[in-house]
Structures are given as C-alpha cells and as structure tokens.
Design a protein around this motif. Structure first.
Motif, mmCIF file in Angstrom:
data_model
loop_
_atom_site.group_PDB
_atom_site.id
_atom_site.type_symbol
_atom_site.label_atom_id
_atom_site.label_comp_id
_atom_site.label_asym_id
_atom_site.label_seq_id
_atom_site.Cartn_x
_atom_site.Cartn_y
_atom_site.Cartn_z
ATOM 1 N N PRO A 1 0.814 -1.223 0.000
ATOM 2 C CA PRO A 1 0.000 0.000 0.000
ATOM 3 C C PRO A 1 0.844 1.267 0.000
ATOM 4 O O PRO A 1 0.511 2.249 -0.671
ATOM 5 N N PHE A 2 1.943 1.273 0.751
ATOM 6 C CA PHE A 2 2.789 2.459 0.795
ATOM 7 C C PHE A 2 3.511 2.670 -0.535
ATOM 8 O O PHE A 2 3.745 3.799 -0.955
ATOM 9 N N LEU A 3 3.862 1.569 -1.193
ATOM 10 C CA LEU A 3 4.525 1.680 -2.488
ATOM 11 C C LEU A 3 3.636 2.382 -3.499
ATOM 12 O O LEU A 3 4.106 3.128 -4.356
ATOM 13 N N ALA A 4 2.316 2.168 -3.380
ATOM 14 C CA ALA A 4 1.384 2.735 -4.351
ATOM 15 C C ALA A 4 0.903 4.134 -3.984
ATOM 16 O O ALA A 4 0.220 4.775 -4.780
ATOM 17 N N THR B 1 3.224 2.712 -13.855
ATOM 18 C CA THR B 1 3.785 1.777 -12.879
ATOM 19 C C THR B 1 2.898 1.691 -11.648
ATOM 20 O O THR B 1 2.679 0.612 -11.094
ATOM 21 N N ARG B 2 2.364 2.822 -11.227
ATOM 22 C CA ARG B 2 1.486 2.835 -10.054
ATOM 23 C C ARG B 2 0.241 1.983 -10.304
ATOM 24 O O ARG B 2 -0.214 1.259 -9.411
ATOM 25 N N GLU B 3 -0.315 2.044 -11.509
ATOM 26 C CA GLU B 3 -1.469 1.217 -11.844
ATOM 27 C C GLU B 3 -1.116 -0.269 -11.779
ATOM 28 O O GLU B 3 -1.921 -1.093 -11.346
ATOM 29 N N ARG B 4 0.090 -0.607 -12.204
ATOM 30 C CA ARG B 4 0.531 -2.004 -12.116
ATOM 31 C C ARG B 4 0.587 -2.461 -10.666
ATOM 32 O O ARG B 4 0.161 -3.570 -10.330
ATOM 33 N N VAL B 5 1.111 -1.603 -9.808
ATOM 34 C CA VAL B 5 1.227 -1.954 -8.390
ATOM 35 C C VAL B 5 -0.151 -2.166 -7.777
ATOM 36 O O VAL B 5 -0.380 -3.113 -7.019
ATOM 37 N N ILE B 6 -1.100 -1.293 -8.118
ATOM 38 C CA ILE B 6 -2.427 -1.350 -7.512
ATOM 39 C C ILE B 6 -3.215 -2.568 -7.990
ATOM 40 O O ILE B 6 -3.852 -3.267 -7.200
ATOM 41 N N HIS B 7 -3.164 -2.848 -9.284
ATOM 42 C CA HIS B 7 -4.080 -3.827 -9.860
ATOM 43 C C HIS B 7 -3.473 -5.205 -10.106
ATOM 44 O O HIS B 7 -4.198 -6.132 -10.471
ATOM 45 N N ILE C 1 -4.423 -4.472 -4.480
ATOM 46 C CA ILE C 1 -4.913 -3.571 -3.443
ATOM 47 C C ILE C 1 -5.826 -2.533 -4.072
ATOM 48 O O ILE C 1 -5.856 -2.352 -5.283
ATOM 49 N N GLU C 2 -6.574 -1.842 -3.210
ATOM 50 C CA GLU C 2 -7.360 -0.714 -3.683
ATOM 51 C C GLU C 2 -6.437 0.489 -3.869
ATOM 52 O O GLU C 2 -5.338 0.543 -3.334
ATOM 53 N N ASP C 3 -6.911 1.463 -4.618
ATOM 54 C CA ASP C 3 -6.125 2.669 -4.861
ATOM 55 C C ASP C 3 -5.991 3.457 -3.559
ATOM 56 O O ASP C 3 -6.972 3.982 -3.039
ATOM 57 N N PRO C 4 -4.773 3.571 -2.987
ATOM 58 C CA PRO C 4 -4.629 4.261 -1.706
ATOM 59 C C PRO C 4 -4.549 5.783 -1.832
ATOM 60 O O PRO C 4 -4.578 6.482 -0.831
ATOM 61 N N GLN C 5 -4.444 6.320 -3.040
ATOM 62 C CA GLN C 5 -4.333 7.756 -3.310
ATOM 63 C C GLN C 5 -3.104 8.367 -2.648
ATOM 64 O O GLN C 5 -2.116 8.644 -3.296
ATOM 65 N N ASN C 6 -3.156 8.602 -1.350
ATOM 66 C CA ASN C 6 -1.966 9.101 -0.663
ATOM 67 C C ASN C 6 -1.915 8.504 0.733
ATOM 68 O O ASN C 6 -2.861 7.852 1.181
ATOM 69 N N LEU C 7 -0.810 8.715 1.409
ATOM 70 C CA LEU C 7 -0.585 8.056 2.693
ATOM 71 C C LEU C 7 -1.633 8.445 3.727
ATOM 72 O O LEU C 7 -2.184 7.584 4.422
ATOM 73 N N THR C 8 -1.940 9.725 3.845
ATOM 74 C CA THR C 8 -2.917 10.172 4.839
ATOM 75 C C THR C 8 -4.291 9.578 4.558
ATOM 76 O O THR C 8 -4.979 9.093 5.468
#
Length: 219
Positions: A119-122, A132-138, A197-204
C-alpha cells in the motif's frame, strides 16, 4: 549509535552478542525479521525485543538467516500460530496485509502489530509514474513472483519485461542489473506483496480510511 535511534532492526540474521549488548545498554528497542520457527526461536533466545514474522506473501527481499538450516517458506498467519506458542515477545506480522480486515485478522490471531509494504509503495508520495502505479495497484497474485535474479537473496516482485537471456547473463550480478535498469527503468522489478490492493491515493488518505474501517469492524 551516536544518533540514538528509537529502534534498530536486524535482517538476514543477527549481530554478534557484543553489538547487541551495546545497543541494549543505550535502551534502544531491537527487533529481528524472521521467516520460520527456528529463526524466531533463535532470535527470541538471543534477546531481541520483538520479532517481525515475514510470510512468503510479503513483498521485498526474503530475510533468510545465513546458516545451513533449510529455508522453509510459510504463510504469515501459519508462522504466527507457530511462533506465538514459543515466544512471549511482541510479534509483528508481515505478509499480504493490504487493508483493515487483514490488520484486524492479524491482531485477533495474536500479533501485536503489522508491517505494510505494497500500500505504501502505491501511495502518491512514492513518486511512481502513473503506469507503474497502476501495475502496483491492480496486479494480482498471478503477476508476482519470487525471483533470485536481481539480489543475493530471493525477492518477491512483480513480473518484469527482462528477457530470460539477459537474466541468465546477468544472474547474481547486482551491479550489472543496476546498470541495465538505468537504461530501461520501466523493467526494474517492483517489490510487492502477493495480492492486488485498492487505490490508496496518498498516505494520509490510506491510513485514515483503514483506521475508520477498523473501528467499524471491531464495533
């Protein structure tokens, strides 16, 4: 040591006892990453303050101890159930933990905390390019593998576009792999846990969402 960190962790084994004693004299919290029951018992007996249990689902490099013991791959929850019978140290579960339900399940099963990776990677703060972020998420469990190509120890990462011929040529030589990935950064392996994982958008956003969901689950 002069920086007085709040905690020091050990991966790929344990330090000598003199080093550990010096750390403990400074009242610094210590933990060891272990991947099977024998490693956990060894680290517990050695005197670290907590154990991080790395399951086979976890992303990143496998934290094997350097010895002649067989490397037994176990799921995180299976490892937790074994270790909790032999250790009263705080146990941190590191596996395929991506949402609040996973966290609650880990705590109910006996862990005192969890370790997250994918989750933090995304999260947006990581700076990955959109593709790349889409690959990590899906990416699903079918898109990850444990590979020994890039580092000295096996690494769970997303499948990559590097040719098998190049892998054989560069196998085990991290410097050559680094040079190759500088030329083609899009083919660099991404350490990830097993499932999507689901799209985490940002850490907060991610942390707030998970905290809210955990409250609902335990209410």
């Amino acid at each position: 040591m002069t920086a007085k960190p709040r905690a020091i962790g050990f991966a790929q084994g344990l330090p000598d006892r003199e080093t550990l004693a010096l750390i403990r004299e400074q009242s610094i919290f210590t933990f060891a990453i272990v991947g099977n029951l024998l490693e956990a018992i060894s680290a517990d007996d050695y005197g670290v303050d907590a154990l991080v249990l790395q399951g086979m689902e976890a992303g990143g490099e496998r934290s094997y101890f350097t010895n002649d013991l067989p490397h037994v791959e176990q799921s995180a929850l299976s490892l937790l159930q074994q270790v909790r019978k032999y250790s009263d140290k705080p146990l941190v579960l590191w596996g395929d933990i991506t949402d609040s339900a996973d966290i609650v399940a880990a705590i109910i099963s006996g862990a005192q905390a969890v370790m997250l990776d994918r989750p933090f990677l995304a999260c947006a703060e990581n700076g990955l390019d959109p593709e790349t972020r889409e690959r990590v998420i899906h990416a699903s469990e079918y898109d990850s593998e444990i590979s020994s190509q890039y580092t000295i120890r096996p690494l769970r990462c997303l499948r990559h576009g590097f040719s098998k011929e190049n892998e054989e040529l560069l196998r085990g030589d991290e410097a050559l792999f680094a040079a190759a990935f500088d030329i083609k950064p899009e083919e660099r392996p991404l350490p990830v846990a097993l499932s999507a994982i689901e799209d985490p958008q940002n850490l907060t956003h991610y942390l707030n969402h998970q905290a809210q969901h955990i409250r609902q689950l335990i209410a």
